[in-house]
Design a protein around this motif. Structure first.
Motif, PDB file in Angstrom:
ATOM      1  N   SER A  58       3.876   1.281  -9.377  1.00  0.00           N
ATOM      2  CA  SER A  58       2.524   1.278  -8.824  1.00  0.00           C
ATOM      3  C   SER A  58       2.526   1.040  -7.319  1.00  0.00           C
ATOM      4  CB  SER A  58       1.665   0.211  -9.513  1.00  0.00           C
ATOM      5  OG  SER A  58       2.104  -1.090  -9.186  1.00  0.00           O
ATOM      6  N   ARG A  90      -0.521   8.190  -8.196  1.00  0.00           N
ATOM      7  CA  ARG A  90      -0.175   7.063  -9.063  1.00  0.00           C
ATOM      8  C   ARG A  90      -0.216   7.440 -10.546  1.00  0.00           C
ATOM      9  NH1 ARG A  90      -3.110   3.369  -6.337  1.00  0.00           N
ATOM     10  NH2 ARG A  90      -4.871   3.550  -7.753  1.00  0.00           N
ATOM     11  N   GLU A  96      -3.097  -1.487 -11.827  1.00  0.00           N
ATOM     12  CA  GLU A  96      -4.096  -1.285 -10.775  1.00  0.00           C
ATOM     13  C   GLU A  96      -5.085  -2.437 -10.673  1.00  0.00           C
ATOM     14  OE1 GLU A  96      -4.575   3.570 -10.837  1.00  0.00           O
ATOM     15  OE2 GLU A  96      -5.644   2.401 -12.354  1.00  0.00           O
ATOM     16  N   SER A 146      -7.482   3.068  -3.860  1.00  0.00           N
ATOM     17  CA  SER A 146      -6.279   2.359  -3.419  1.00  0.00           C
ATOM     18  C   SER A 146      -6.160   1.059  -4.201  1.00  0.00           C
ATOM     19  CB  SER A 146      -6.347   2.041  -1.920  1.00  0.00           C
ATOM     20  OG  SER A 146      -7.336   1.038  -1.666  1.00  0.00           O
ATOM     21  N   LEU A 147      -4.925   0.521  -4.278  1.00  0.00           N
ATOM     22  CA  LEU A 147      -4.717  -0.732  -4.988  1.00  0.00           C
ATOM     23  C   LEU A 147      -5.536  -1.857  -4.379  1.00  0.00           C
ATOM     24  CD1 LEU A 147      -0.844  -0.606  -5.563  1.00  0.00           C
ATOM     25  CD2 LEU A 147      -2.646  -0.218  -7.259  1.00  0.00           C
ATOM     26  N   ASP A 153       0.072   5.081   1.174  1.00  0.00           N
ATOM     27  CA  ASP A 153      -0.903   5.874   0.435  1.00  0.00           C
ATOM     28  C   ASP A 153      -1.135   7.264   1.023  1.00  0.00           C
ATOM     29  OD1 ASP A 153      -1.412   4.131  -1.640  1.00  0.00           O
ATOM     30  OD2 ASP A 153      -3.051   3.098  -0.628  1.00  0.00           O
ATOM     31  N   LYS A 201      -1.515   6.429  -3.661  1.00  0.00           N
ATOM     32  CA  LYS A 201      -2.644   6.318  -4.590  1.00  0.00           C
ATOM     33  C   LYS A 201      -3.021   7.643  -5.241  1.00  0.00           C
ATOM     34  CE  LYS A 201      -6.195   6.736  -0.946  1.00  0.00           C
ATOM     35  NZ  LYS A 201      -7.317   6.055  -0.268  1.00  0.00           N
TER      36      LYS A 201
END
Length: 482
Positions: A169, A177, A409, A476-477, A37, A174
């Protein structure tokens, strides 16, 4: 490096040492995500996105040529424009439905493949699957054979759709994305004007005694084989490797990528930020538990109705124009001009993707779809048809890249492909029945009836996303998964 504790319970004292092992595993996974990220958008990062986007290009070529070759299928006598009865198997609706039935099987039943075997392998083999199936389809002379092979190719396309979205993804940092998905879809949707123009050139003709629609189908399949060569530049997803405990492989891939990015930035990378707590190994049943339950319900409703808006126009526009009294040649010409706007929608999205909430973009563009669709049904002048068709195409494609980002996500890495495959499969199932419903509405209520039907569906999209959709921009994921 500062990092948050992955699980609070992992730090409770126990005597057997297993908690320390779990904590270490969680910390390693969290660190992998944090390292990815923090990467800036250099040439190496965008190169990965571009290679995935090429795969998406050929996927959309095969997915969307149905509507463009439909007049050729009718002209050749294999299919008819309308159906006998609601679910007749000799019309264009049956051909479109065969594709979407295959897509449903691919997304619903096979989404687990990318979670089990990895993003890279499934990305490659699902592409080869549908290329082979479409090649077989191009040589069929009966409605049954045509529909059967279109169903088989749909399975491969369905698996590829889920795999590319999941892959994208996880490789994109992030902060990139949304823009990564916008670029992916801009490249992917550039297939639309190409297939439209090829259809305009070839469908009315029979080069070398071979129906033009068959050439359109074969050209996409042969070209897609180049992806086999491009795949060598794609690494496996480090996030996926981390969920499988393959930290040495994940670290090796990430270290190599970091070295390339560092060279491109003059030798220095940004600091690694705090590690968000990661989600423990999840099972598929967790999609029905908080916080995923409301997301799952929202996406199921959304996909049933967004499909009506998107494919109701994209797959039927040449036929709708013919029903408005425009001949086949002019219909395909207008469609080709409208199709030029397809990649422009995601390019516009590149500037808005990470500036606005995904849910708000979807709601706004669904409103544009309603207004322009109702107006489209009332016009007959070439300029008005093309202008409103372009607006519908832009709105639909902005919705497309946005929801492809959004749905990826909303679930954790361990079940991302399978969970997204499950909810996304309902759009494929919806499309199966939508094709027959639109054929029925077109026959009994005309073009105006079709767009009233589409407008009602898009209104439900606005209400569902507005009420149940969470906010995800800039997160963030891992943090979204909590």
């Amino acid at each position: 490096m500062a990092s948050a504790r992955p699980y609070a319970e992992d730090y409770q004292p126990k005597s057997n040492g297993s908690i320390i092992e779990h904590a270490t595993t969680a910390s390693q996974s969290a660190e992998i995500s944090a390292r990815l990220d923090r990467l800036p958008g250099t040439r190496s990062v965008w190169k990965l996105i571009a290679v995935l986007s090429l795969g998406f290009f050929f996927e959309l070529y095969d997915l969307l040529f149905s509507g463009y070759i439909a007049p050729g299928l009718v002209k050749s006598g294999i299919l008819t424009a309308t159906t006998t009865g609601l679910f007749g198997t000799s019309g264009i609706a049956s051909f479109i439905s065969a594709l979407f039935t295959g897509l449903f099987v691919g997304t619903f039943a096979c989404g687990f493949l990318a979670d089990k075997f990895g993003r890279r392998a499934i990305f490659t083999y699902s592409l080869l699957w549908y290329v082979a199936a479409n090649a077989m389809m191009a040589f069929q002379t009966t409605a049954f054979g045509l529909n059967a092979w279109r169903f088989v190719s749909g399975i491969g396309i369905g698996v590829e759709l889920i795999t590319i979205g999941t892959y994208m993804s996880e490789l994109a940092p992030k902060h990139l994305r949304g823009r990564a998905f916008a670029v992916c879809q801009a490249i992917g949707f550039s297939a639309v004007p190409i297939v439209a123009f090829l259809s305009y050139l070839l469908v009315p003709l029979s080069p070398f005694g071979f129906d033009g629609w068959r050439w359109v189908a074969l050209i996409g399949g042969v070209s897609a084989l180049f992806i086999w060569w491009f795949r060598r530049n794609l690494p496996e997803s480090p996030r996926w490797l981390a969920t499988k405990g393959r930290f040495e492989e994940a670290n090796a891939i990430l270290t190599k990528l970091e070295a390339k990015v560092a060279r491109e930035r003059g030798g220095k990378l940004p600091e690694i930020g705090p590690c968000d707590p990661i989600v423990k190994q999840a099972s598929f049943s967790d999609i029905w538990k908080p916080p995923y339950r409301s997301r799952t319900i929202m996406l199921l409703i959304f996909h049933v109705f967004q499909t009506i808006g998107f494919y109701g126009f994209a797959n039927w526009v040449p036929t709708l124009l013919i029903k408005q009294g425009i001949n086949v040649t002019h219909s395909l010409l207008f469609t080709s001009i409208i199709a030029l706007a397809a990649p422009v929608g995601p390019l516009i999205g590149f500037w808005i993707a990470d500036r606005f909430e995904r849910k708000h973009v979807i709601m706004c563009m669904a409103g544009v779809n309603i207004i322009c669709g109702l107006l489209f049904s009332q016009v007959s002048a070439a300029v008005a048809i093309i202008t409103l068709g372009v607006c519908l195409t832009l709105a639909g494609n902005i919705i497309s890249f946005t929801f492809h980002t959004y749905q990826q996500e909303l679930y954790p890495t361990t079940i991302r492909a399978r969970a997204v495959g499950f909810v996304y499969s309902f759009s494929r199932l919806s499309a199966v029945f939508t094709s027959f419903l639109i054929a029925f509405v077109l026959k009994d209520f005309g073009v105006v009836g079709v767009f009233v039907f589409i407008a009602g569906a898009m209104l439900l999209v606005i209400l569902t996303i507005g009420a149940l959709g969470p906010k995800t921009r800039g997160k963030s994921l891992d943090s979204i998964s909590h």
